[in-house]
Write a protein that holds these residues in place. Structure first.
Motif, PDB file in Angstrom:
ATOM      1  N   PHE A  18       3.452   0.253 -25.933  1.00 14.12           N
ATOM      2  CA  PHE A  18       4.580  -0.645 -25.720  1.00 14.12           C
ATOM      3  C   PHE A  18       5.809  -0.125 -26.461  1.00 14.12           C
ATOM      4  O   PHE A  18       5.708   0.343 -27.602  1.00 14.12           O
ATOM      5  N   VAL A  19       6.963  -0.211 -25.815  1.00 17.18           N
ATOM      6  CA  VAL A  19       8.198   0.277 -26.426  1.00 17.18           C
ATOM      7  C   VAL A  19       8.782  -0.790 -27.343  1.00 17.18           C
ATOM      8  O   VAL A  19       8.463  -1.978 -27.230  1.00 17.18           O
ATOM      9  N   ASP A  20       9.642  -0.355 -28.246  1.00 18.04           N
ATOM     10  CA  ASP A  20      10.335  -1.268 -29.149  1.00 18.04           C
ATOM     11  C   ASP A  20      11.304  -2.129 -28.333  1.00 18.04           C
ATOM     12  O   ASP A  20      12.105  -1.609 -27.546  1.00 18.04           O
ATOM     13  N   GLN A  21      11.243  -3.438 -28.517  1.00 19.71           N
ATOM     14  CA  GLN A  21      12.088  -4.344 -27.745  1.00 19.71           C
ATOM     15  C   GLN A  21      13.577  -4.148 -28.018  1.00 19.71           C
ATOM     16  O   GLN A  21      14.416  -4.591 -27.231  1.00 19.71           O
ATOM     17  N   SER A  22      13.912  -3.486 -29.118  1.00 17.93           N
ATOM     18  CA  SER A  22      15.324  -3.216 -29.397  1.00 17.93           C
ATOM     19  C   SER A  22      15.908  -2.226 -28.392  1.00 17.93           C
ATOM     20  O   SER A  22      17.130  -2.099 -28.274  1.00 17.93           O
ATOM     21  N   GLU A  23      15.039  -1.517 -27.674  1.00 16.03           N
ATOM     22  CA  GLU A  23      15.482  -0.557 -26.669  1.00 16.03           C
ATOM     23  C   GLU A  23      15.635  -1.195 -25.289  1.00 16.03           C
ATOM     24  O   GLU A  23      16.032  -0.528 -24.338  1.00 16.03           O
ATOM     25  N   VAL A  24      15.293  -2.478 -25.183  1.00 13.38           N
ATOM     26  CA  VAL A  24      15.233  -3.143 -23.883  1.00 13.38           C
ATOM     27  C   VAL A  24      16.248  -4.281 -23.805  1.00 13.38           C
ATOM     28  O   VAL A  24      16.483  -4.992 -24.785  1.00 13.38           O
ATOM     29  N   SER A  25      16.847  -4.448 -22.639  1.00 10.50           N
ATOM     30  CA  SER A  25      17.711  -5.601 -22.371  1.00 10.50           C
ATOM     31  C   SER A  25      17.452  -6.065 -20.945  1.00 10.50           C
ATOM     32  O   SER A  25      16.967  -5.298 -20.114  1.00 10.50           O
ATOM     33  N   GLN A  26      17.778  -7.328 -20.674  1.00 11.72           N
ATOM     34  CA  GLN A  26      17.518  -7.891 -19.345  1.00 11.72           C
ATOM     35  C   GLN A  26      18.688  -8.749 -18.901  1.00 11.72           C
ATOM     36  O   GLN A  26      19.315  -9.443 -19.708  1.00 11.72           O
ATOM     37  N   THR A  27      18.979  -8.697 -17.607  1.00 11.57           N
ATOM     38  CA  THR A  27      20.055  -9.509 -17.057  1.00 11.57           C
ATOM     39  C   THR A  27      19.589 -10.953 -16.882  1.00 11.57           C
ATOM     40  O   THR A  27      18.408 -11.270 -17.022  1.00 11.57           O
ATOM     41  N   GLN A  28      20.531 -11.808 -16.545  1.00  7.81           N
ATOM     42  CA  GLN A  28      20.192 -13.164 -16.152  1.00  7.81           C
ATOM     43  C   GLN A  28      19.509 -13.122 -14.781  1.00  7.81           C
ATOM     44  O   GLN A  28      19.422 -12.074 -14.139  1.00  7.81           O
ATOM     45  N   TYR A  29      19.046 -14.264 -14.331  1.00  6.08           N
ATOM     46  CA  TYR A  29      18.475 -14.355 -12.992  1.00  6.08           C
ATOM     47  C   TYR A  29      19.611 -14.545 -11.994  1.00  6.08           C
ATOM     48  O   TYR A  29      20.431 -15.453 -12.140  1.00  6.08           O
ATOM     49  N   TYR A  30      19.647 -13.684 -10.975  1.00  5.36           N
ATOM     50  CA  TYR A  30      20.652 -13.797  -9.928  1.00  5.36           C
ATOM     51  C   TYR A  30      20.008 -14.413  -8.695  1.00  5.36           C
ATOM     52  O   TYR A  30      18.846 -14.146  -8.391  1.00  5.36           O
ATOM     53  N   SER A  31      20.768 -15.204  -7.972  1.00  7.50           N
ATOM     54  CA  SER A  31      20.224 -15.858  -6.781  1.00  7.50           C
ATOM     55  C   SER A  31      20.457 -15.011  -5.540  1.00  7.50           C
ATOM     56  O   SER A  31      21.486 -14.347  -5.405  1.00  7.50           O
ATOM     57  N   ASN A  32      19.486 -15.024  -4.634  1.00  8.95           N
ATOM     58  CA  ASN A  32      19.622 -14.402  -3.322  1.00  8.95           C
ATOM     59  C   ASN A  32      19.987 -15.471  -2.297  1.00  8.95           C
ATOM     60  O   ASN A  32      19.890 -16.671  -2.568  1.00  8.95           O
ATOM     61  N   SER A  33      20.375 -15.036  -1.118  1.00  2.97           N
ATOM     62  CA  SER A  33      20.810 -15.985  -0.093  1.00  2.97           C
ATOM     63  C   SER A  33      19.692 -16.913   0.364  1.00  2.97           C
ATOM     64  O   SER A  33      19.951 -18.009   0.861  1.00  2.97           O
ATOM     65  N   ASP A  34      18.426 -16.491   0.196  1.00  2.00           N
ATOM     66  CA  ASP A  34      17.301 -17.333   0.608  1.00  2.00           C
ATOM     67  C   ASP A  34      16.765 -18.172  -0.555  1.00  2.00           C
ATOM     68  O   ASP A  34      15.679 -18.742  -0.467  1.00  2.00           O
ATOM     69  N   PHE A  35      17.523 -18.219  -1.666  1.00  2.00           N
ATOM     70  CA  PHE A  35      17.187 -18.992  -2.863  1.00  2.00           C
ATOM     71  C   PHE A  35      16.035 -18.396  -3.667  1.00  2.00           C
ATOM     72  O   PHE A  35      15.508 -19.050  -4.561  1.00  2.00           O
ATOM     73  N   SER A  36      15.643 -17.167  -3.350  1.00  2.61           N
ATOM     74  CA  SER A  36      14.772 -16.437  -4.263  1.00  2.61           C
ATOM     75  C   SER A  36      15.681 -15.829  -5.332  1.00  2.61           C
ATOM     76  O   SER A  36      16.903 -15.961  -5.276  1.00  2.61           O
ATOM     77  N   PHE A  37      15.072 -15.144  -6.314  1.00  2.00           N
ATOM     78  CA  PHE A  37      15.865 -14.628  -7.429  1.00  2.00           C
ATOM     79  C   PHE A  37      15.587 -13.153  -7.661  1.00  2.00           C
ATOM     80  O   PHE A  37      14.607 -12.591  -7.171  1.00  2.00           O
ATOM     81  N   ARG A  38      16.467 -12.545  -8.458  1.00  3.62           N
ATOM     82  CA  ARG A  38      16.316 -11.148  -8.838  1.00  3.62           C
ATOM     83  C   ARG A  38      16.806 -10.972 -10.272  1.00  3.62           C
ATOM     84  O   ARG A  38      17.630 -11.750 -10.760  1.00  3.62           O
ATOM     85  N   THR A  39      16.304  -9.946 -10.930  1.00  2.00           N
ATOM     86  CA  THR A  39      16.745  -9.620 -12.280  1.00  2.00           C
ATOM     87  C   THR A  39      16.475  -8.144 -12.525  1.00  2.00           C
ATOM     88  O   THR A  39      15.704  -7.512 -11.786  1.00  2.00           O
ATOM     89  N   SER A  40      17.101  -7.579 -13.542  1.00  2.00           N
ATOM     90  CA  SER A  40      16.893  -6.174 -13.890  1.00  2.00           C
ATOM     91  C   SER A  40      16.645  -6.051 -15.382  1.00  2.00           C
ATOM     92  O   SER A  40      17.284  -6.733 -16.188  1.00  2.00           O
TER      93      SER A  40
END
Length: 233
Positions: free
Chosen positions: A138-160
């Motif tokens: 497992f990598v150090d969490q200080s090396e990781v960041s995540q976006t908020q949840y974005y909505s799709n047109s069908d009301f599902s979500f995406r994130t990176s």
């Protein structure tokens, strides 16, 4: 809960998105999107507006009443969940399995810092757990960041999820996604591959060898046909 102000002339869409979930402490999100791109979101703890792209922050000045709007909107969302469930006779929650893709942000060079992106899409409800490994650790969490949840047109979500890393030969990375729809995490692997000059030369020699072989075959056939021609004459 979603409020659309559009389409407007030019077919642009400005959308104010509020979502919350039942029995999830501290959960909730309020953001403003323009043509499916997030302009900003409001932190549900501090109620401060956070621009999606800081370099464009000066071009978008949030309304001074945005914090209050967020507080009221999230509170209304939480208040309405049990009433909406009762009014709809307790419908089952939509459960949609996520998809994922892992790729580098920039063209890869050994020893040059880069970023790996794990793109998770088409899931519902909007809660995923993303973890990274490097060579099985497992990598150090200080090396990781995540976006908020974005909505799709069908009301599902995406994130990176973003992992800062420096490519080294033969390193293997993985991105694992946990979601309520999955019995086991969805895992993708990405390996650092190096195409050396030696490999290029070997490939070139191999190709040249094949070409020379074909030339030899064609030449041999030509002489055979030539000999047969004179024989019959």
């Amino acid at each position: 809960m979603q409020h659309d102000e559009g389409p407007v002339p030019g077919k642009h869409l400005l959308r104010f998105l509020t979502f919350c979930q039942k029995d999830v402490a501290g959960d909730g999100q309020y953001d403003i999107e323009y043509d499916s791109d997030q302009l900003l979101y409001v932190d549900p703890i501090t109620y401060r507006a956070v621009p999606r792209l800081p370099e464009f922050a000066e071009q978008w000045i949030p309304d001074p009443g945005l914090a209050k709007d967020t507080y009221v909107s999230l509170g209304t969302c939480k208040y309405n969940i049990p009433r909406a469930i009762k009014g709809e006779n307790s419908p089952p929650e939509a459960i949609v399995i996520p998809t994922s893709l892992i790729y580098p942000k920039q063209d890869m060079e050994i020893g040059v810092p880069n970023t790996l992106i794990c793109f998770v899409n088409d899931f519902h409800p909007p809660v995923v757990d993303i973890t990274w490994t490097r060579n099985g650790q497992f990598v150090d969490q200080s090396e990781v960041s995540q976006t908020q949840y974005y909505s799709n047109s069908d009301f599902s979500f995406r994130t990176s999820s973003y992992l800062n890393f420096t490519p080294q030969e033969n390193d293997i990375y993985s991105c694992s996604v946990g979601h309520i729809s999955l019995q086991a995490p969805l895992t993708r692997f990405w390996e650092v591959e190096v195409h050396t000059d030696h490999q290029t030369v070997a490939t070139a020699v191999c190709v040249c060898g094949v070409i020379l072989g074909l030339i030899g075959v064609v030449t041999g056939l030509w002489f055979i046909m030539k000999a047969n021609k004179y024989h019959w004459v």
